[in-house]
Design an enzyme around this catalytic site. Structure first.
Site, PDB file in Angstrom:
ATOM      1  N   SER A 106       8.169   2.989  -9.947  1.00  0.00           N
ATOM      2  CA  SER A 106       8.185   3.139 -11.307  1.00  0.00           C
ATOM      3  C   SER A 106       8.222   4.646 -12.142  1.00  0.00           C
ATOM      4  O   SER A 106       7.872   4.826 -13.189  1.00  0.00           O
ATOM      5  CB  SER A 106       6.869   2.600 -11.899  1.00  0.00           C
ATOM      6  OG  SER A 106       5.829   3.208 -11.399  1.00  0.00           O
ATOM      7  N   TYR A 157      15.499   2.752 -13.493  1.00  0.00           N
ATOM      8  CA  TYR A 157      13.971   2.276 -13.638  1.00  0.00           C
ATOM      9  C   TYR A 157      14.211   1.227 -14.611  1.00  0.00           C
ATOM     10  O   TYR A 157      13.980   0.055 -14.341  1.00  0.00           O
ATOM     11  CB  TYR A 157      13.174   3.195 -13.727  1.00  0.00           C
ATOM     12  CG  TYR A 157      11.600   2.554 -14.120  1.00  0.00           C
ATOM     13  CD1 TYR A 157      10.961   1.649 -13.230  1.00  0.00           C
ATOM     14  CD2 TYR A 157      11.178   3.044 -15.260  1.00  0.00           C
ATOM     15  CE1 TYR A 157       9.994   0.938 -13.455  1.00  0.00           C
ATOM     16  CE2 TYR A 157       9.799   2.354 -15.600  1.00  0.00           C
ATOM     17  CZ  TYR A 157       9.166   1.349 -14.796  1.00  0.00           C
ATOM     18  OH  TYR A 157       8.179   0.584 -15.024  1.00  0.00           O
ATOM     19  N   THR A 179       8.643  -2.985 -19.017  1.00  0.00           N
ATOM     20  CA  THR A 179       8.337  -1.649 -19.516  1.00  0.00           C
ATOM     21  C   THR A 179       9.048  -1.303 -20.796  1.00  0.00           C
ATOM     22  O   THR A 179      10.157  -1.724 -21.237  1.00  0.00           O
ATOM     23  CB  THR A 179       9.023  -0.479 -18.413  1.00  0.00           C
ATOM     24  OG1 THR A 179       8.849   0.666 -18.990  1.00  0.00           O
ATOM     25  CG2 THR A 179      10.331  -0.746 -17.959  1.00  0.00           C
ATOM     26  N   ARG A 227      12.327  17.035 -19.882  1.00  0.00           N
ATOM     27  CA  ARG A 227      12.611  16.541 -18.707  1.00  0.00           C
ATOM     28  C   ARG A 227      13.509  15.458 -18.931  1.00  0.00           C
ATOM     29  O   ARG A 227      13.499  14.727 -19.924  1.00  0.00           O
ATOM     30  CB  ARG A 227      11.111  15.702 -18.149  1.00  0.00           C
ATOM     31  CG  ARG A 227      10.968  15.034 -16.874  1.00  0.00           C
ATOM     32  CD  ARG A 227       9.580  14.521 -16.833  1.00  0.00           C
ATOM     33  NE  ARG A 227       9.351  13.214 -17.670  1.00  0.00           N
ATOM     34  CZ  ARG A 227       7.967  12.836 -17.444  1.00  0.00           C
ATOM     35  NH1 ARG A 227       7.142  13.193 -16.514  1.00  0.00           N
ATOM     36  NH2 ARG A 227       7.867  11.774 -18.125  1.00  0.00           N
ATOM     37  N   ALA A 275       6.230  -2.123  -8.148  1.00  0.00           N
ATOM     38  CA  ALA A 275       7.820  -1.733  -8.546  1.00  0.00           C
ATOM     39  C   ALA A 275       7.695  -0.032  -8.182  1.00  0.00           C
ATOM     40  O   ALA A 275       6.522   0.673  -8.085  1.00  0.00           O
ATOM     41  CB  ALA A 275       7.819  -1.723 -10.024  1.00  0.00           C
ATOM     42  N   ILE A 328       7.199  -6.631  -0.880  1.00  0.00           N
ATOM     43  CA  ILE A 328       7.654  -7.720  -1.722  1.00  0.00           C
ATOM     44  C   ILE A 328       9.259  -8.010  -1.452  1.00  0.00           C
ATOM     45  O   ILE A 328       9.449  -9.191  -1.884  1.00  0.00           O
ATOM     46  CB  ILE A 328       7.720  -7.228  -3.291  1.00  0.00           C
ATOM     47  CG1 ILE A 328       7.990  -8.268  -4.268  1.00  0.00           C
ATOM     48  CG2 ILE A 328       8.653  -6.165  -3.430  1.00  0.00           C
ATOM     49  CD1 ILE A 328       6.714  -9.122  -4.373  1.00  0.00           C
ATOM     50  N   LEU A 341       0.799  -1.236  -0.056  1.00  0.00           N
ATOM     51  CA  LEU A 341      -0.011  -0.030  -0.053  1.00  0.00           C
ATOM     52  C   LEU A 341       0.919   1.217   0.003  1.00  0.00           C
ATOM     53  O   LEU A 341       0.370   2.423   0.449  1.00  0.00           O
ATOM     54  CB  LEU A 341      -1.031  -0.018   1.034  1.00  0.00           C
ATOM     55  CG  LEU A 341      -1.931  -1.288   1.113  1.00  0.00           C
ATOM     56  CD1 LEU A 341      -2.850  -1.108   2.373  1.00  0.00           C
ATOM     57  CD2 LEU A 341      -2.977  -1.097  -0.255  1.00  0.00           C
ATOM     58  N   ILE A 353       4.502  21.525 -20.486  1.00  0.00           N
ATOM     59  CA  ILE A 353       4.749  20.652 -21.427  1.00  0.00           C
ATOM     60  C   ILE A 353       6.271  20.625 -21.579  1.00  0.00           C
ATOM     61  O   ILE A 353       7.027  21.488 -21.452  1.00  0.00           O
ATOM     62  CB  ILE A 353       4.409  21.018 -23.038  1.00  0.00           C
ATOM     63  CG1 ILE A 353       2.799  20.961 -23.131  1.00  0.00           C
ATOM     64  CG2 ILE A 353       5.119  20.219 -23.891  1.00  0.00           C
ATOM     65  CD1 ILE A 353       2.436  21.318 -24.528  1.00  0.00           C
TER      66      ILE A 353
HETATM   67  N1  UFG Z   1       4.528  15.112 -19.848  1.00  0.00           N
HETATM   68  C1  UFG Z   1       4.395  16.434 -20.086  1.00  0.00           C
HETATM   69  N2  UFG Z   1       4.079  17.068 -19.026  1.00  0.00           N
HETATM   70  C2  UFG Z   1       3.622  16.287 -17.776  1.00  0.00           C
HETATM   71  C3  UFG Z   1       3.727  14.934 -17.704  1.00  0.00           C
HETATM   72  C4  UFG Z   1       4.435  14.519 -18.783  1.00  0.00           C
HETATM   73  O1  UFG Z   1       4.827  16.972 -20.940  1.00  0.00           O
HETATM   74  O2  UFG Z   1       2.991  16.901 -16.825  1.00  0.00           O
HETATM   75  C5  UFG Z   1       5.137  14.674 -21.244  1.00  0.00           C
HETATM   76  C6  UFG Z   1       6.543  13.580 -20.698  1.00  0.00           C
HETATM   77  O3  UFG Z   1       7.601  14.693 -20.778  1.00  0.00           O
HETATM   78  C7  UFG Z   1       6.627  12.571 -21.915  1.00  0.00           C
HETATM   79  C8  UFG Z   1       4.988  12.475 -21.995  1.00  0.00           C
HETATM   80  O4  UFG Z   1       4.403  13.580 -21.550  1.00  0.00           O
HETATM   81  O5  UFG Z   1       7.197  13.223 -22.888  1.00  0.00           O
HETATM   82  C9  UFG Z   1       4.559  11.277 -21.419  1.00  0.00           C
HETATM   83  O6  UFG Z   1       4.969  11.490 -20.019  1.00  0.00           O
HETATM   84  P1  UFG Z   1       4.545  10.173 -18.999  1.00  0.00           P
HETATM   85  O7  UFG Z   1       5.260  10.854 -17.637  1.00  0.00           O
HETATM   86  O8  UFG Z   1       2.933  10.300 -18.887  1.00  0.00           O
HETATM   87  O9  UFG Z   1       4.784   8.799 -19.367  1.00  0.00           O
HETATM   88  P2  UFG Z   1       6.376   8.423 -19.651  1.00  0.00           P
HETATM   89  O10 UFG Z   1       6.395   8.192 -21.071  1.00  0.00           O
HETATM   90  O11 UFG Z   1       7.520   9.103 -19.108  1.00  0.00           O
HETATM   91  O12 UFG Z   1       6.579   7.169 -18.748  1.00  0.00           O
HETATM   92  C10 UFG Z   1       5.838   5.948 -19.093  1.00  0.00           C
HETATM   93  C11 UFG Z   1       5.735   4.994 -17.697  1.00  0.00           C
HETATM   94  C12 UFG Z   1       7.024   4.618 -17.429  1.00  0.00           C
HETATM   95  C13 UFG Z   1       7.906   4.050 -18.279  1.00  0.00           C
HETATM   96  C14 UFG Z   1       7.955   5.044 -19.604  1.00  0.00           C
HETATM   97  C15 UFG Z   1       8.865   4.185 -20.570  1.00  0.00           C
HETATM   98  O13 UFG Z   1       5.033   5.836 -17.063  1.00  0.00           O
HETATM   99  O14 UFG Z   1       6.904   3.702 -16.026  1.00  0.00           O
HETATM  100  O15 UFG Z   1       6.677   5.043 -20.120  1.00  0.00           O
HETATM  101  O16 UFG Z   1       9.626   5.343 -21.045  1.00  0.00           O
HETATM  102  F1  UFG Z   1       9.165   3.663 -17.973  1.00  0.00           F
END
Ligand code: UFG
Length: 324
Positions: A76, A140, A116, A281, A74, A51, A33, A206
């Protein structure tokens, strides 16, 4: 089937549990949790445990006779993993070893593991298939890749049958509106967009608009969480017929930019969602899109919800009345 669902109280785990129940199976949830929610699994047995706690895991396997385990526990978050690698390897790698040893002692031989797209690092192909080299660029992704390697070694040594499912971007929520994505803090794009539409959380940013993509923002492959859950069930059935360690990429084979997702959210909510442009990011690859041919052919899986507006609409139903 009686199935141990480690991490079953989390976002993907709770949808997994519903999917098992819908197919008349018997899930037992094991979750500490830390990021999961008791409310998400109110209707099934929940064992609160970590775990990495081998003793509690052994007791669980002594008390139940499982046909298979699904392992979704995990840490993540890519960015967090860069700052806390020990925590990621501890939880994701050591924790998995604790589970694998307990399974081995209890003679449970089927495992579906949450992997992933982050195992691919900066992919070289526009559509990533399972032949693509795994070269993770953050702890990760590396922790998940290490587990995939361990599973490959466990197959000949212990007869473990496993499927690693490399999720691309899990999104959306169950159409009931009763369970959904709830992370604290929230870092994912769709929840951040919808929370900002509701006036919750900080201003939407963004992260980077100078990537080599059609509008300069990152492209991701968004896959509905119930479609992911369905793939796990198919993976367990696949393991009835196949020994060894297997991996599948789970995505829709189509990508959307960050700006396109914001446009979809505007259509779905009817709101004019504003945003700020911020710098890139750390650890974000420009494009991550799966080839799902192998999962289609070998698992007989195909995503049912492929329209991005439908995916965002299901998330909106949850976020506009989130219960936890
Ligand atoms: N993004 C924004 N603004 C935000 C959040 C995200 O611009 O507030 C952008 C990120 O920079 C990225 C895209 O939206 O370009 C997607 O971001 P997410 O954080 O939603 O997802 P990620 O692709 O970073 O991460 C997901 C999974 C991870 C996994 C990854 C694989 O959540 O666990 O895909 O790269 F590792």
């Amino acid at each position: 089937m009686k199935v141990l669902v480690c991490g079953g109280a989390g976002y993907i785990g709770s949808h997994m549990v519903r999917c098992l129940l819908a197919h008349h199976h018997e899930p037992v949830v094991y979750d500490n949790l830390s990021t999961g929610h008791r409310e998400a699994v109110a209707d099934v047995p929940l064992i609160v445990g970590d775990i990495r706690d081998s003793e509690t895991l052994r007791t669980v396997f002594d008390q139940h006779c499982f046909d298979a385990a699904i392992h979704l526990c995990a840490h993540s978050l890519v960015g967090e993993s860069m700052n806390k690698p020990y925590e990621y390897y501890q939880n994701n790698v050591f924790g998995t070893l604790c589970l694998l040893e307990a399974m081995h002692e209890a003679d449970v031989t089927k495992l579906v593991f949450s992997s992933t797209a982050a195992v691919f690092g900066h992919p070289l192909a526009p559509l990533i298939d399972e032949e693509h080299a795994a070269r993770p660029i953050n702890p990760y992704g590396a922790s998940k890749w290490m587990v995939e390697r361990i599973l490959a070694d466990a197959a000949p040594a212990y007869g473990l049958r496993s499927v690693s499912l490399r999720y691309f971007n899990a999104a959306g929520a169950d159409p009931s509106g009763e369970i959904g994505e709830s992370h604290h803090p929230e870092t994912h794009l769709i929840p951040n967009i919808l929370r900002s539409a509701l006036g919750k959380g900080s201003a939407l940013k963004i992260f980077g608009d100078d990537y080599p993509t059609k509008d300069g923002t990152c492209v991701r492959d968004y896959i509905h969480v119930n479609d992911l859950a369905e793939a796990h069930l198919r993976a367990i059935r696949f393991l009835d017929q196949h020994d060894g360690a297997h991996c599948f990429n789970l995505g829709s084979s189509s990508g959307f930019t960050v700006l396109e997702i914001i446009e979809a959210a505007r259509r779905v909510t009817g709101m004019d969602i504003s945003f700020e442009r911020a710098s890139r990011r750390a650890g974000d690859p420009p494009v991550l899109v799966a080839s799902n041919v192998k999962a289609r052919v070998q698992l007989g899986w195909r995503p049912a919800i492929t329209n991005i507006d439908d995916i965002v609409r299901s998330a909106w139903l949850w976020h506009s009345q989130a219960r936890y």
